[in-house]
Structures are given as structure tokens and as C-alpha cells.
Design a protein around this motif. Structure first.
Motif, short mmCIF file in Angstrom:
data_model
loop_
_atom_site.label_atom_id
_atom_site.label_comp_id
_atom_site.label_asym_id
_atom_site.label_seq_id
_atom_site.Cartn_x
_atom_site.Cartn_y
_atom_site.Cartn_z
N GLY A 114 -4.66 10.21 0.97
CA GLY A 114 -6.17 9.66 1.05
C GLY A 114 -5.91 8.21 0.84
O GLY A 114 -6.68 7.55 1.28
N ASN A 115 -4.80 7.76 0.43
CA ASN A 115 -4.46 6.27 -0.02
C ASN A 115 -3.66 5.62 1.13
O ASN A 115 -3.38 4.47 0.84
CB ASN A 115 -4.03 6.12 -1.48
CG ASN A 115 -5.58 6.42 -2.39
OD1 ASN A 115 -6.46 6.39 -2.08
ND2 ASN A 115 -4.92 6.83 -3.43
N GLN A 116 -2.94 6.43 1.67
CA GLN A 116 -1.94 5.55 2.64
C GLN A 116 -2.51 4.53 3.65
O GLN A 116 -3.61 4.79 4.29
CB GLN A 116 -1.03 6.74 3.54
CG GLN A 116 -1.81 7.37 4.63
CD GLN A 116 -2.88 8.89 4.28
OE1 GLN A 116 -2.87 8.91 3.00
NE2 GLN A 116 -2.95 9.68 5.01
N GLY A 172 0.90 -1.22 -0.11
CA GLY A 172 -0.05 0.04 -0.12
C GLY A 172 0.82 1.39 -0.04
O GLY A 172 2.10 1.11 -0.26
N VAL A 173 0.13 2.45 0.35
CA VAL A 173 0.82 3.55 0.33
C VAL A 173 1.31 4.03 1.67
O VAL A 173 0.63 3.98 2.62
CB VAL A 173 0.02 4.73 -0.31
CG1 VAL A 173 0.64 6.08 -0.10
CG2 VAL A 173 -0.55 4.33 -1.80
N GLU A 197 -0.52 8.94 -3.35
CA GLU A 197 -0.76 10.31 -2.83
C GLU A 197 -1.92 10.30 -1.67
O GLU A 197 -2.07 9.23 -1.03
CB GLU A 197 -1.40 10.95 -4.13
CG GLU A 197 -2.84 10.31 -4.67
CD GLU A 197 -3.38 11.01 -5.96
OE1 GLU A 197 -4.57 10.77 -6.08
OE2 GLU A 197 -2.50 11.55 -6.58
N ASN A 247 -5.37 0.62 -9.28
CA ASN A 247 -5.71 2.01 -9.56
C ASN A 247 -5.25 2.93 -8.43
O ASN A 247 -5.58 3.94 -8.25
CB ASN A 247 -6.97 2.38 -9.84
CG ASN A 247 -8.08 1.57 -9.11
OD1 ASN A 247 -7.66 1.23 -8.06
ND2 ASN A 247 -9.54 1.43 -9.29
N GLN A 248 -4.73 2.37 -7.45
CA GLN A 248 -4.29 3.18 -6.10
C GLN A 248 -2.99 3.74 -6.39
O GLN A 248 -2.15 3.25 -6.82
CB GLN A 248 -3.96 2.01 -5.07
CG GLN A 248 -3.73 2.93 -3.56
CD GLN A 248 -3.55 1.76 -2.63
OE1 GLN A 248 -2.55 1.17 -2.68
NE2 GLN A 248 -4.01 1.82 -1.54
N SER A 249 -2.95 5.23 -6.41
CA SER A 249 -1.93 6.06 -6.62
C SER A 249 -1.34 6.39 -5.01
O SER A 249 -1.93 6.47 -4.26
CB SER A 249 -2.35 7.26 -7.28
OG SER A 249 -3.45 7.98 -6.77
N LYS A 296 4.91 4.04 -2.76
CA LYS A 296 4.05 2.82 -2.69
C LYS A 296 4.76 1.60 -2.73
O LYS A 296 5.77 1.67 -3.44
CB LYS A 296 2.99 2.96 -4.07
CG LYS A 296 2.11 1.85 -4.21
CD LYS A 296 1.40 1.81 -5.33
CE LYS A 296 0.33 0.81 -5.83
NZ LYS A 296 -0.58 1.04 -7.18
N ARG A 314 2.99 7.20 3.99
CA ARG A 314 3.21 8.76 3.85
C ARG A 314 4.04 8.98 5.07
O ARG A 314 4.22 8.58 5.97
CB ARG A 314 1.83 9.20 4.39
CG ARG A 314 1.91 10.63 4.68
CD ARG A 314 0.19 10.93 5.06
NE ARG A 314 0.19 12.50 5.16
CZ ARG A 314 -0.08 12.61 6.50
NH1 ARG A 314 -0.24 11.98 7.30
NH2 ARG A 314 -0.04 14.41 6.93
#
Length: 361
Positions: free
Chosen positions: A313-315, A190-191, A311, A307-309, A212, A193
Motif C-alpha cells: 500500500g505504500n509502494q 519511497g517503497v 509494506e 512514518n512510511q513503512s 524502502k 515492491r
């Protein structure tokens, strides 16, 4: 003896439930098939293939044997308890206590009962939003996972690395080999941060960076993930980068695009086009296997592209170095106030919290 009989019965029920979760019966059938294959007269005629079978045989045996032995020992104990011989009560209670302790020790394997949990892993690192800081953050994560693997005495191979222009890396790909590596590292997918004072601007302002992490099981057998050749676009080109006289003289680099999902794998490390193609196909199978898990799909043709970038909100985890010190997992809420230790590879607490929160997934 009645209380002891009840205790043995409860333990037996727990063991049977665990065996169902771990699919011990199915794994025994698979092991018997491998044992028969090893016993064939021409088994070692293909040495490479034989080694893979033997490796899988040993891995299955190691996973199955403790549970089979525990189940048998418990069955033997229950037979003795049914004799209702008071002179044996003390010895039987001691045996029951030992079996309970063995079960408690084995229960941790329930946390690693997913379909690929006992596989080796590919770990990809990709710099996301945040410019040079994000590329530096990607390199920090590369070091963190390398240090973790070193502490766990795992074998690490750097398959690919793309250096950034100013500092850090754009991307890297590691292969990590050892016991249940994918099962343990899947928590990291996952992402990630990072919040810190940036060392890359003159005002030393607080900067938020993203990277990522991809964690994929290493798929050794092509039949485990069947790919339709019609779905592939394969390009060959000249390898770039520093090297000897042979660099840039042959079209040995390979780029494979899986058109239904849009996944692209490019490899130029090996000397020959064939080797690069085989490596790229292995990585593609691993990415598709991870995507199957993520999307709960049964077949490759059901998959949609990732499709997870990397940036906001996705962490999945936040690493804060300023204005306070904290690492906190968004999913499990597990946290620590010692990010320095985490960045030195002390991530086992986060792995354990994730496994406990996602038992057997």
C-alpha cells in the motif's frame, strides 16, 4: 521584421519566467558574496573551508552563467531588431533560431530547480516486509543504483552495510557524488515492491517483497540545517564486526537520536569516536533536510517523524518478474516491459517522467 520582433519578445518572456523559477537573481547575490569571500587576504588560511567555498562558487557559476549569457544575447538581439534594418533580417533570424535552440537545451534545468537539486546524495536501502526475499531484494536494489551511478560516471562510496543472516542485506547507505545527483535521484525515494517466483522456498512460490529507499541531500554546511543540541541523545558503544586487533577495544561507535522526530543514526565505520560522530551528524542533517522537503516545513522544529513503512500500500513502484514482466511507477504511470534492463541500472526514463510530472519541486 515585425514577426521576428514578436518572436524575440516571446522568447525573452520565456527566459525571464525561467530565471524567476530558478531564482537567478538570488543566486547571483549569493555568488557575489562568495566572490568577495574568495578575494579576502586570509581566505586560504583555512584550506578545508576554502575548498568548500570554491566548490560552491563553481557550482553556482555553472548554474547561473548560461542563463545570464542567454538573457544578455537576447537583449542585444532585440536592440538590433528594433533598428528595423531589412539587410540584417537574415542574420538576425539565424541568431534568434540559435537562441531559441539554446533556450530549449537549457529548459531541462528547470526540472532540477529544487532547493537541494544540485547537491550530492545519500541513498539508504532498507529491507522491508518479505523476510529473506526482501533482504535479497534490498541487495538487488543496491546493485541497481550502483550500476546506474557507474553508467553516469558518478562517484559512489559505501558508508554502511548490514548483511542479512541467510541472503541479501538488511540495509546499506551510499554516498553518490556528481552533478545534480539529489535532483535526479529524489524520484527513487519511497517503497519499492518486487513480485517474483521466490528462490528461497522449496515450492518456488510467487513472493511479494518490499524495500524502502531513502534519498537525502548531502549537507556539507552545518548552518544549512540547524539542530538544537538539546534535541539530541548521543550514545557511544564498542564497534562490532570483523576487523583487526583494535576492533571491540574502544567505544568508538556512535548512535545519535533526534528525539523530536525519532530519527536514529548509528555509525561505526570510522576509527575514532569523533569521526563517527561527525559522519552521523552529517547523515542526520541530510535526513532532516529530506524530511523538510517531504513535509514542506520551513524549520526543523516543525518536523514530525517519518512514518512510511516498507509494506503493501505504500509502494511508489512495482517490479513484476512473474507471471509477466513489467516495471510500473505508481505516481507517474510510466512503465516498461523490460525489468531486466531496469535492474541493470536503466532507470533514467523513470527519473525523467518523475521530474516532468513534478516540475521544479
Amino acid at each position: 521584421m515585425g514577426q521576428m520582433a514578436q518572436g524575440a519578445q516571446e522568447l525573452a518572456a520565456s527566459v525571464e519566467d525561467a530565471c524567476r523559477q530558478l531564482k537567478i537573481v538570488e543566486l547571483q547575490t549569493e555568488l557575489e558574496t562568495l566572490n568577495a569571500k574568495v578575494g579576502e587576504p586570509d581566505f586560504w588560511s583555512d584550506n578545508l573551508s576554502a575548498q568548500k567555498v570554491v566548490k560552491k562558487q563553481a557550482k553556482l557559476e555553472k548554474r547561473i552563467r548560461p542563463w545570464v549569457d542567454l538573457r544578455q544575447s537576447l537583449s542585444d538581439l532585440q536592440e538590433l531588431v528594433e533598428l528595423n534594418d531589412e539587410s540584417l533580417a537574415s542574420d538576425l533570424q539565424e541568431q534568434l533560431d540559435k537562441l531559441n535552440a539554446k533556450y530549449e537545451a537549457l529548459k531541462s534545468s528547470l526540472l532540477l530547480s529544487g532547493p537541494y537539486d544540485d547537491y550530492d546524495a545519500l541513498l539508504g536501502i532498507h529491507a522491508g516486509a518479505g523476510g529473506t526475499d526482501a533482504q535479497d531484494w534490498a541487495e538487488m536494489l543496491l546493485r541497481m543504483y550502483s550500476r546506474w551511478a557507474e553508467k553516469e560516471q558518478l562517484q559512489v562510496t559505501l558508508l554502511e552495510q548490514s548483511a542479512a543472516d541467510e541472503a541479501g542485506i538488511k540495509s546499506a547507505l551510499l554516498e553518490i557524488s556528481g552533478p545534480s545527483v539529489f535532483g535526479r535521484l529524489k524520484s527513487e525515494h519511497g517503497v519499492h515492491r518486487l513480485v517474483r517466483l521466490s528462490p528461497f522456498n522449496s515450492d518456488n512460490l510467487r513472493q511479494t517483497s518490499f524495500a524502502k529507499i531513502e534519498v537525502m541531500p548531502v549537507i556539507d554546511e552545518p548552518e544549512e540545517i540547524e539542530i538544537d543540541e538539546k534535541d539530541l541523545k548521543i550514545d557511544v558503544y564498542r564497534s562490532g564486526g570483523k576487523g583487526g586487533q583494535s576492533v571491540n577495544t574502544t567505544d568508538s561507535a556512535v548512535r545519535i537520536t533526534h528525539e523530536p522526530t525519532g530519527i536514529v543514526v548509528a555509525i561505526q565505520n570510522e576509527r575514532s569516536q569523533l569521526q563517527n560522530r561527525e559522519t552521523a551528524m552529517g547523515i542526520l542533517r541530510s535526513r532532516l533536510a529530506q524530511l523538510k522537503l517531504e513535509q514542506h516545513a520551513e524549520r526543523v522544529d516543525e518536523l514530525k517523524g517519518p512514518n512510511q513503512s516498507a509494506e503493501w500500500g505504500n509502494q511508489i513502484r512495482n517490479y513484476v518478474l512473474h507471471p509477466y514482466k513489467q516495471v510500473k511507477d505508481v505516481r507517474t504511470k510510466h512503465e516498461t516491459s523490460d525489468p531486466d534492463a531496469v535492474l541493470e541500472g536503466d532507470i533514467d526514463e523513470f527519473i525523467q517522467a518523475y521530474l516532468e510530472a513534478n516540475l521544479g519541486s
